[in-house]
Design a protein around this motif. Structure first.
Motif, PDB file in Angstrom:
ATOM      1  N   GLU A 105       0.792  -1.216   0.051  1.00  0.00           N
ATOM      2  CA  GLU A 105       0.005   0.073  -0.128  1.00  0.00           C
ATOM      3  C   GLU A 105       0.701   1.298  -0.210  1.00  0.00           C
ATOM      4  OE1 GLU A 105      -3.782   0.968   2.520  1.00  0.00           O
ATOM      5  OE2 GLU A 105      -2.052   1.432   3.829  1.00  0.00           O
ATOM      6  N   TRP A 106       1.962   1.180   0.858  1.00  0.00           N
ATOM      7  CA  TRP A 106       2.784   2.496   0.977  1.00  0.00           C
ATOM      8  C   TRP A 106       3.542   2.794  -0.209  1.00  0.00           C
ATOM      9  CZ3 TRP A 106       6.457   2.885   5.884  1.00  0.00           C
ATOM     10  CH2 TRP A 106       7.081   4.184   5.772  1.00  0.00           C
ATOM     11  N   GLN A 107       4.045   1.533  -1.014  1.00  0.00           N
ATOM     12  CA  GLN A 107       4.537   1.707  -2.492  1.00  0.00           C
ATOM     13  C   GLN A 107       3.654   2.377  -3.325  1.00  0.00           C
ATOM     14  OE1 GLN A 107       7.861   0.930  -2.943  1.00  0.00           O
ATOM     15  NE2 GLN A 107       7.376   2.186  -4.740  1.00  0.00           N
ATOM     16  N   ALA A 108       2.459   1.978  -3.391  1.00  0.00           N
ATOM     17  CA  ALA A 108       1.529   2.516  -4.209  1.00  0.00           C
ATOM     18  C   ALA A 108       1.009   4.011  -4.214  1.00  0.00           C
ATOM     19  CB  ALA A 108       0.129   1.527  -4.150  1.00  0.00           C
ATOM     20  N   GLU A 109       0.965   4.414  -2.872  1.00  0.00           N
ATOM     21  CA  GLU A 109       0.682   5.646  -2.502  1.00  0.00           C
ATOM     22  C   GLU A 109       1.807   6.748  -2.799  1.00  0.00           C
ATOM     23  OE1 GLU A 109      -2.769   4.556   0.696  1.00  0.00           O
ATOM     24  OE2 GLU A 109      -0.743   5.191   1.436  1.00  0.00           O
ATOM     25  N   LEU A 110       2.978   6.319  -3.062  1.00  0.00           N
ATOM     26  CA  LEU A 110       4.058   7.322  -3.412  1.00  0.00           C
ATOM     27  C   LEU A 110       3.673   7.875  -4.816  1.00  0.00           C
ATOM     28  CD1 LEU A 110       7.133   5.028  -2.644  1.00  0.00           C
ATOM     29  CD2 LEU A 110       6.326   6.798  -1.117  1.00  0.00           C
ATOM     30  N   ASN A 111       2.895   7.447  -5.426  1.00  0.00           N
ATOM     31  CA  ASN A 111       2.457   7.943  -6.744  1.00  0.00           C
ATOM     32  C   ASN A 111       1.594   8.950  -6.594  1.00  0.00           C
ATOM     33  OD1 ASN A 111       4.275   5.931  -8.239  1.00  0.00           O
ATOM     34  ND2 ASN A 111       2.691   4.807  -8.135  1.00  0.00           N
ATOM     35  N   ASP A 112       1.018   9.129  -5.296  1.00  0.00           N
ATOM     36  CA  ASP A 112      -0.057  10.145  -4.866  1.00  0.00           C
ATOM     37  C   ASP A 112       0.452  11.429  -4.664  1.00  0.00           C
ATOM     38  OD1 ASP A 112      -2.057   8.201  -5.680  1.00  0.00           O
ATOM     39  OD2 ASP A 112      -2.287   7.585  -3.597  1.00  0.00           O
ATOM     40  N   TYR A 113       1.906  11.614  -4.418  1.00  0.00           N
ATOM     41  CA  TYR A 113       2.468  12.758  -3.880  1.00  0.00           C
ATOM     42  C   TYR A 113       2.488  13.585  -5.115  1.00  0.00           C
ATOM     43  CZ  TYR A 113       4.018  11.057   0.730  1.00  0.00           C
ATOM     44  OH  TYR A 113       3.977  10.405   1.901  1.00  0.00           O
ATOM     45  N   SER A 114       2.403  14.939  -5.029  1.00  0.00           N
ATOM     46  CA  SER A 114       2.649  15.946  -6.119  1.00  0.00           C
ATOM     47  C   SER A 114       3.895  16.676  -5.548  1.00  0.00           C
ATOM     48  CB  SER A 114       1.597  17.123  -5.999  1.00  0.00           C
ATOM     49  OG  SER A 114       1.279  17.674  -4.816  1.00  0.00           O
ATOM     50  N   ALA A 116       7.568  16.346  -4.740  1.00  0.00           N
ATOM     51  CA  ALA A 116       8.746  15.416  -5.130  1.00  0.00           C
ATOM     52  C   ALA A 116       9.706  15.116  -4.020  1.00  0.00           C
ATOM     53  CB  ALA A 116       9.509  15.963  -6.153  1.00  0.00           C
ATOM     54  N   GLN A 117       9.745  16.419  -3.171  1.00  0.00           N
ATOM     55  CA  GLN A 117      10.642  16.153  -1.817  1.00  0.00           C
ATOM     56  C   GLN A 117      10.027  15.017  -0.811  1.00  0.00           C
ATOM     57  OE1 GLN A 117      14.055  16.662  -1.361  1.00  0.00           O
ATOM     58  NE2 GLN A 117      13.599  15.477   0.411  1.00  0.00           N
ATOM     59  N   MET A 118       8.587  15.256  -0.627  1.00  0.00           N
ATOM     60  CA  MET A 118       7.726  14.295   0.246  1.00  0.00           C
ATOM     61  C   MET A 118       7.800  13.161  -0.191  1.00  0.00           C
ATOM     62  SD  MET A 118       4.604  16.765   1.390  1.00  0.00           S
ATOM     63  CE  MET A 118       4.824  18.238   2.571  1.00  0.00           C
ATOM     64  N   ARG A 119       7.630  12.634  -1.579  1.00  0.00           N
ATOM     65  CA  ARG A 119       7.728  11.640  -2.161  1.00  0.00           C
ATOM     66  C   ARG A 119       9.159  10.876  -1.700  1.00  0.00           C
ATOM     67  NH1 ARG A 119       7.527  12.708  -7.060  1.00  0.00           N
ATOM     68  NH2 ARG A 119       5.478  12.945  -7.289  1.00  0.00           N
ATOM     69  N   ARG A 120      10.177  11.706  -2.141  1.00  0.00           N
ATOM     70  CA  ARG A 120      11.313  11.119  -1.743  1.00  0.00           C
ATOM     71  C   ARG A 120      11.795  10.591  -0.394  1.00  0.00           C
ATOM     72  NH1 ARG A 120      13.031  14.740  -5.776  1.00  0.00           N
ATOM     73  NH2 ARG A 120      13.474  16.269  -4.321  1.00  0.00           N
ATOM     74  N   ASP A 121      11.156  11.532   0.706  1.00  0.00           N
ATOM     75  CA  ASP A 121      11.523  11.348   1.751  1.00  0.00           C
ATOM     76  C   ASP A 121      10.585  10.057   2.371  1.00  0.00           C
ATOM     77  OD1 ASP A 121      12.726  13.548   2.275  1.00  0.00           O
ATOM     78  OD2 ASP A 121      11.566  14.932   2.847  1.00  0.00           O
ATOM     79  N   SER A 122       9.294   9.795   1.757  1.00  0.00           N
ATOM     80  CA  SER A 122       8.419   8.751   2.299  1.00  0.00           C
ATOM     81  C   SER A 122       9.009   7.471   1.474  1.00  0.00           C
ATOM     82  CB  SER A 122       6.840   8.935   1.641  1.00  0.00           C
ATOM     83  OG  SER A 122       6.193   7.925   2.041  1.00  0.00           O
ATOM     84  N   ALA A 123       9.635   7.422   0.449  1.00  0.00           N
ATOM     85  CA  ALA A 123      10.145   6.318  -0.168  1.00  0.00           C
ATOM     86  C   ALA A 123      11.260   5.795   0.568  1.00  0.00           C
ATOM     87  CB  ALA A 123      10.611   6.815  -1.515  1.00  0.00           C
ATOM     88  N   GLU A 124      12.139   6.837   1.250  1.00  0.00           N
ATOM     89  CA  GLU A 124      13.430   6.702   1.939  1.00  0.00           C
ATOM     90  C   GLU A 124      12.675   5.846   3.148  1.00  0.00           C
ATOM     91  OE1 GLU A 124      16.877   5.800   3.591  1.00  0.00           O
ATOM     92  OE2 GLU A 124      16.424   6.299   1.580  1.00  0.00           O
ATOM     93  N   GLN A 125      11.841   6.448   4.002  1.00  0.00           N
ATOM     94  CA  GLN A 125      11.254   5.717   5.087  1.00  0.00           C
ATOM     95  C   GLN A 125      10.708   4.558   4.989  1.00  0.00           C
ATOM     96  OE1 GLN A 125       8.016   8.277   6.773  1.00  0.00           O
ATOM     97  NE2 GLN A 125       7.899   7.082   8.906  1.00  0.00           N
ATOM     98  N   LEU A 126       9.751   4.223   3.753  1.00  0.00           N
ATOM     99  CA  LEU A 126       9.557   2.898   3.238  1.00  0.00           C
ATOM    100  C   LEU A 126      10.693   2.090   3.236  1.00  0.00           C
ATOM    101  CD1 LEU A 126       7.775   0.772   2.440  1.00  0.00           C
ATOM    102  CD2 LEU A 126       7.950   2.142  -0.137  1.00  0.00           C
ATOM    103  N   ARG A 127      11.886   2.303   2.629  1.00  0.00           N
ATOM    104  CA  ARG A 127      13.054   1.412   2.449  1.00  0.00           C
ATOM    105  C   ARG A 127      13.495   1.143   3.746  1.00  0.00           C
ATOM    106  NH1 ARG A 127      18.001   1.147   2.898  1.00  0.00           N
ATOM    107  NH2 ARG A 127      17.955   3.303   3.976  1.00  0.00           N
ATOM    108  N   GLN A 128      13.663   2.220   4.292  1.00  0.00           N
ATOM    109  CA  GLN A 128      14.143   1.756   5.980  1.00  0.00           C
ATOM    110  C   GLN A 128      13.258   0.905   6.769  1.00  0.00           C
ATOM    111  OE1 GLN A 128      17.091   2.601   6.995  1.00  0.00           O
ATOM    112  NE2 GLN A 128      16.986   1.721   8.950  1.00  0.00           N
ATOM    113  N   THR A 129      12.211   1.245   6.769  1.00  0.00           N
ATOM    114  CA  THR A 129      11.058   0.442   7.547  1.00  0.00           C
ATOM    115  C   THR A 129      11.233  -1.122   7.137  1.00  0.00           C
ATOM    116  OG1 THR A 129       9.804   2.357   7.908  1.00  0.00           O
ATOM    117  CG2 THR A 129       8.759   0.188   8.241  1.00  0.00           C
TER     118      THR A 129
END
Length: 209
Positions: A105-114, A116-129
């Motif tokens: 779900e988290w991976q799919a929702e990355l595409n909902d960000y407008s 770009a910085q928030m998307r990258r931060d969330s993607a990094e948090q996903l990777r770490q978690t």
């Protein structure tokens, strides 16, 4: 048939998640709950195997009494150990299932960000978690992998005593006790490491909330 079963399980999971979200409980919260339950199951398993070892120790120090009663106590400890192991296995499976659903779900929702910085931060948090969760699951599985050999030895001893309710059977148990004690100690140590990792993961997830 398998596809149908999987579809039913997926539908049940979706309904469960949707129901929980109505109460403000999301997959992240459920994952933490599942880790806590698995950690507690590890504590119970550790205590049960120590209890079984203690019972085997009392047999080693046998100084008279009913061998039939001794056998029944050992059989009960073995049965409780099997039940604890099965419960632990289910708890770890539950972690894997919720984690898979959460990260998907988290991976799919990355595409909902407008942004770009928030998307990258969330993607990094996903990777770490995901990394931390996978590391925890591996630790739990490593500890779990030490259970079957111990159970196998326990079962052998219980069966041998059942089939030979005499002093020779007690002597055979005495010969194996040191080996059993060593195996249980290794299992308990691995469990404790895994429990520590679970506590660290839980704290990190709660701090990030």
């Amino acid at each position: 048939m398998i596809v149908l079963v999987m579809a039913c399980l997926s539908a049940c999971s979706t309904a469960y998640y949707n129901s929980m979200e109505k109460f403000g409980v999301y997959k992240r919260d459920i994952l933490v709950d599942r880790v806590e339950e698995a950690r507690d199951a590890q504590e119970d398993t550790k205590e049960q195997f120590n209890s079984a070892l203690e019972q085997f120790g009392s047999v080693v120090n046998y100084d008279g009494g009913s061998l039939e009663k001794i056998y029944k106590r050992l059989q009960s400890e073995y049965d409780d150990s099997v039940a604890a192991a099965e419960d632990l296995n289910e708890r770890i499976d539950d972690i894997e299932k919720v984690a898979e659903d959460l990260f998907e779900e988290w991976q799919a929702e990355l595409n909902d960000y407008s942004n770009a910085q928030m998307r990258r931060d969330s993607a990094e948090q996903l990777r770490q978690t995901r990394h931390e969760c996978n590391q925890l699951i591996r630790a739990m599985r490593r500890a779990e992998d030490k259970i079957p050999p111990v159970l196998a030895v326990f079962q052998d001893q219980v069966l041998y005593l059942k089939h030979n309710l005499n002093a020779r059977a007690i002597s055979a148990l005495q010969d194996e006790y040191i080996s059993i004690k060593t195996d249980v100690a290794a299992l308990v140590a691995e469990m404790e490491r895994s429990i520590d990792e679970a506590n660290v993961f839980i704290e990190a997830m709660q701090d990030a909330s």
